[in-house]
Design a protein around this motif. Structure first.
Motif, short mmCIF file in Angstrom:
data_model
loop_
_atom_site.label_atom_id
_atom_site.label_comp_id
_atom_site.label_asym_id
_atom_site.label_seq_id
_atom_site.Cartn_x
_atom_site.Cartn_y
_atom_site.Cartn_z
N GLN A 1 0.74 -1.25 0.02
CA GLN A 1 0.21 0.05 -0.12
C GLN A 1 0.77 1.09 0.07
OE1 GLN A 1 -2.63 -0.67 3.36
NE2 GLN A 1 -3.86 -2.22 2.34
N LYS A 2 2.18 1.34 0.51
CA LYS A 2 2.95 2.26 0.53
C LYS A 2 3.81 2.58 -0.50
CE LYS A 2 3.21 2.47 5.71
NZ LYS A 2 4.10 2.12 6.81
N HIS B 1 4.87 3.03 -4.12
CA HIS B 1 4.18 3.66 -5.46
C HIS B 1 4.26 2.68 -6.55
CE1 HIS B 1 3.18 6.67 -8.33
NE2 HIS B 1 4.24 6.40 -9.09
N GLN C 1 1.24 0.58 -6.87
CA GLN C 1 -0.09 1.40 -6.99
C GLN C 1 -0.09 1.84 -8.10
OE1 GLN C 1 -2.28 1.13 -4.42
NE2 GLN C 1 -0.48 -0.16 -3.56
#
Length: 168
Positions: A23-24, A26, A29
């Motif tokens: 989730q952290k 990049h 994501q």
């Protein structure tokens, strides 16, 4: 047996820690490249009962021969239950296919609504056409250029080949 220099670790929170990391990050994501495929309508395949639709294929010739001299395996798989029916034969003639359909499908389960086969001559004979008309079975063929589109039976074939290979 453990060597004296090997250590074993237990990480109780690995799942939640990995989730937080993803989730952290990049890079994880940002979506990847989009697959550029032309749009087409999806066909919904609803199967109300077992053996309403099945797929059939032939495996072989198998080397070495089976102990009874059989070289081919005729395989059918039900799309609803994924049940596999298979029988071995010395040759897979048009008549053998019809006997298999009658004995292993119709007599054991019920008349299927449709049977999907590849373009093999023994699976697409006039005898097969007459039998399908007699029992009101829709006979379809998978595409000639991409037989793996008939994926269910191809996966069953792969498993049967693996069992045969490992069993020897």
């Amino acid at each position: 047996m453990w060597n004296s220099y090997e250590r074993v670790y237990f990480w109780m929170t690995i799942e939640s820690d990995c989730s937080k990391f993803v989730q952290k990050c990049h890079k994880f994501q940002v979506p990847g490249d989009l697959i550029r495929v032309s749009l087409h309508e999806l066909n919904i395949m609803s199967l109300p009962w077992p053996f309403v639709a099945c797929s059939m294929d032939v495996i072989g010739p198998i080397e070495p021969l089976a102990f009874n001299g059989h070289r081919f395996i005729l395989v059918t798989i039900d799309y609803f239950t994924k049940w596999i029916e298979a029988a071995s034969y010395k040759t897979v003639t048009k008549k053998v296919v019809i006997v298999f359909v009658k004995n292993n499908l119709i007599c054991q389960f019920r008349i299927p609504k449709s049977i999907i086969t590849d373009n093999g001559a023994n699976l697409n004979s006039n005898l097969m056409k007459e039998t399908c008309e007699q029992f009101k079975i829709i006979h379809r063929n998978s595409t000639a250029y991409r037989p793996q589109m008939n994926g269910a039976v191809e996966a069953a074939n792969k498993n049967i080949k693996k069992i045969l290979k490992d069993g020897r």
